[in-house]
Motif scaffolding. Structure first.
Motif, PDB file in Angstrom:
ATOM      1  N   LEU A 117       0.833  -1.204   0.000  1.00 15.72           N
ATOM      2  CA  LEU A 117       0.000   0.000   0.000  1.00 15.72           C
ATOM      3  C   LEU A 117       0.871   1.259   0.000  1.00 15.72           C
ATOM      4  O   LEU A 117       0.520   2.265  -0.621  1.00 15.72           O
ATOM      5  CB  LEU A 117      -0.934  -0.001   1.208  1.00 15.72           C
ATOM      6  CG  LEU A 117      -2.107  -0.985   1.142  1.00 15.72           C
ATOM      7  CD1 LEU A 117      -2.851  -1.023   2.474  1.00 15.72           C
ATOM      8  CD2 LEU A 117      -3.069  -0.623   0.007  1.00 15.72           C
ATOM      9  N   ASN A 140      -9.014  -5.355   4.991  1.00 21.77           N
ATOM     10  CA  ASN A 140      -8.440  -4.532   3.924  1.00 21.77           C
ATOM     11  C   ASN A 140      -8.998  -3.113   3.773  1.00 21.77           C
ATOM     12  O   ASN A 140      -8.222  -2.168   3.618  1.00 21.77           O
ATOM     13  CB  ASN A 140      -8.546  -5.264   2.570  1.00 21.77           C
ATOM     14  CG  ASN A 140      -7.845  -6.603   2.618  1.00 21.77           C
ATOM     15  OD1 ASN A 140      -6.826  -6.756   3.272  1.00 21.77           O
ATOM     16  ND2 ASN A 140      -8.392  -7.599   1.934  1.00 21.77           N
ATOM     17  N   ALA A 144      -6.761   0.346   3.398  1.00 20.78           N
ATOM     18  CA  ALA A 144      -6.724   1.062   2.129  1.00 20.78           C
ATOM     19  C   ALA A 144      -7.223   2.488   2.310  1.00 20.78           C
ATOM     20  O   ALA A 144      -6.654   3.436   1.757  1.00 20.78           O
ATOM     21  CB  ALA A 144      -7.575   0.324   1.091  1.00 20.78           C
ATOM     22  N   GLY A 261      -5.624  -3.412  -3.365  1.00 22.79           N
ATOM     23  CA  GLY A 261      -5.930  -2.038  -3.011  1.00 22.79           C
ATOM     24  C   GLY A 261      -5.310  -1.102  -4.038  1.00 22.79           C
ATOM     25  O   GLY A 261      -4.129  -1.249  -4.379  1.00 22.79           O
TER      26      GLY A 261
END
Length: 307
Positions: A117, A140, A144, A261
């Motif tokens: 990320l 998640n 994100a 993501g």
């Protein structure tokens, strides 16, 4: 760029932007030729090209219509030569996905979900493969939202996968779960990976200090399985498919969401990837590895803003 290709791109961009919606009917070929100051045959060629790409529907003696799946098809058409760079977490099934994309997916995973990320945030990758369990029990999306704040983060669902303890054939230490790990040699993933975060969380829930574990840190699920297979460790947390590959025993622990993501602007280059994930043949190949649920593969969701 040839004139018919310019027309293709113009129509595909309008579909992608939402100016043209699925079901909309285009003007007649002659009228479009006047608009674009070209010939009717050039317009017809452009429409045939877009029909082959799934953007338009053509029928005898009827005007062209925007196809039901035109938005994804338009993105795929406009980014036919794009290569999607995927950072983040490791998974054996990613090799099957890469093979289905014929060079349009570049995988640079191995650093883990959090670092992946970070690579998206820094512009070093288009997306990050992630499996991060939030304290709220949601996978998640919270991570994100936090790490891609201001970039309109989205999630592309890859698959659900089964995580568990990989042990030697016959389970010689009689391991039944996470609570049995203290005192054994345990292979773990590096800090910042989703599997390491999961292991630490499970140990804490079982009343054990994660820092008390003895054993090496490795970079992939296959390396966890190799450490068990060679007798370097007694157990390690990893995906079922890694255990199956090396004929090791597997003690199920949990199922988790494995997603990509990415920010909104990477959705267009990801069109080929999404399309591949929705293909039954690829889903079947991934499911055959064992420990995978591909029923929602290819689903795209926008990460909601904080409540």
């Amino acid at each position: 760029m040839t004139r018919y290709r310019e027309i293709c791109n113009d129509l595909a961009q309008r579909v992608g932007a939402g100016t043209l919606q699925p079901g909309d009917e285009l003007p007649g070929v002659r009228e479009l030729a006047q608009q674009w100051q070209t010939t009717a045959s050039t317009v017809s060629r452009a429409q045939r090209q877009l029909a082959e790409a799934g953007v338009l529907e053509l029928a005898d003696r009827r005007r062209a219509r925007i196809a039901p799946g035109a938005v994804l098809a338009a993105r795929r058409f406009l980014h036919a030569e794009s290569i999607f760079t995927l950072a983040g977490s490791d998974d054996p099934a990613l090799d099957l996905l890469a093979g289905a994309l014929h060079g349009k997916l570049r995988i640079v995973t191995g650093e883990g979900s959090v670092a992946g990320l970070g690579a998206v945030r820094q512009g070093r990758a288009d997306g990050a493969a992630v499996h991060l369990l939030h304290h709220t029990g949601v996978y998640n999306a919270p991570f994100a939202r936090g790490m891609l704040r201001g970039l309109e983060p989205h999630l592309i669902h890859l698959w659900r996968r089964e995580q568990g303890l990989i042990v030697a054939p016959g389970n010689p230490h009689g391991i039944t779960g996470i609570a049995d790990l203290p005192g054994l040699r345990v292979c773990s993933r590096r800090p910042g990976t989703g599997t390491r975060i999961l292991l630490d969380r499970l140990l804490l829930a079982a009343g054990h200090d994660p820092d008390d574990l003895r054993g090496p840190q490795v970079g992939t699920h296959l390396e966890v399985a190799l450490a068990v297979a060679t007798g370097t460790v007694d157990a390690g947390l990893g995906v079922r498919s890694a255990a199956t590959d090396l004929d090791l025993d597997f003690i199920p622990v949990t199922w988790e969401d494995f997603d990509i993501g990415l920010d909104k602007h990477a959705l267009d280059p990801a069109a080929h990837l999404v399309d591949a994930l929705r293909t039954p043949a690829l889903r079947d190949r991934i499911s055959a590895l064992g420990g995978y649920d591909t029923s929602r593969s290819g689903d795209v969701t926008k990460v909601p803003d904080p409540a």
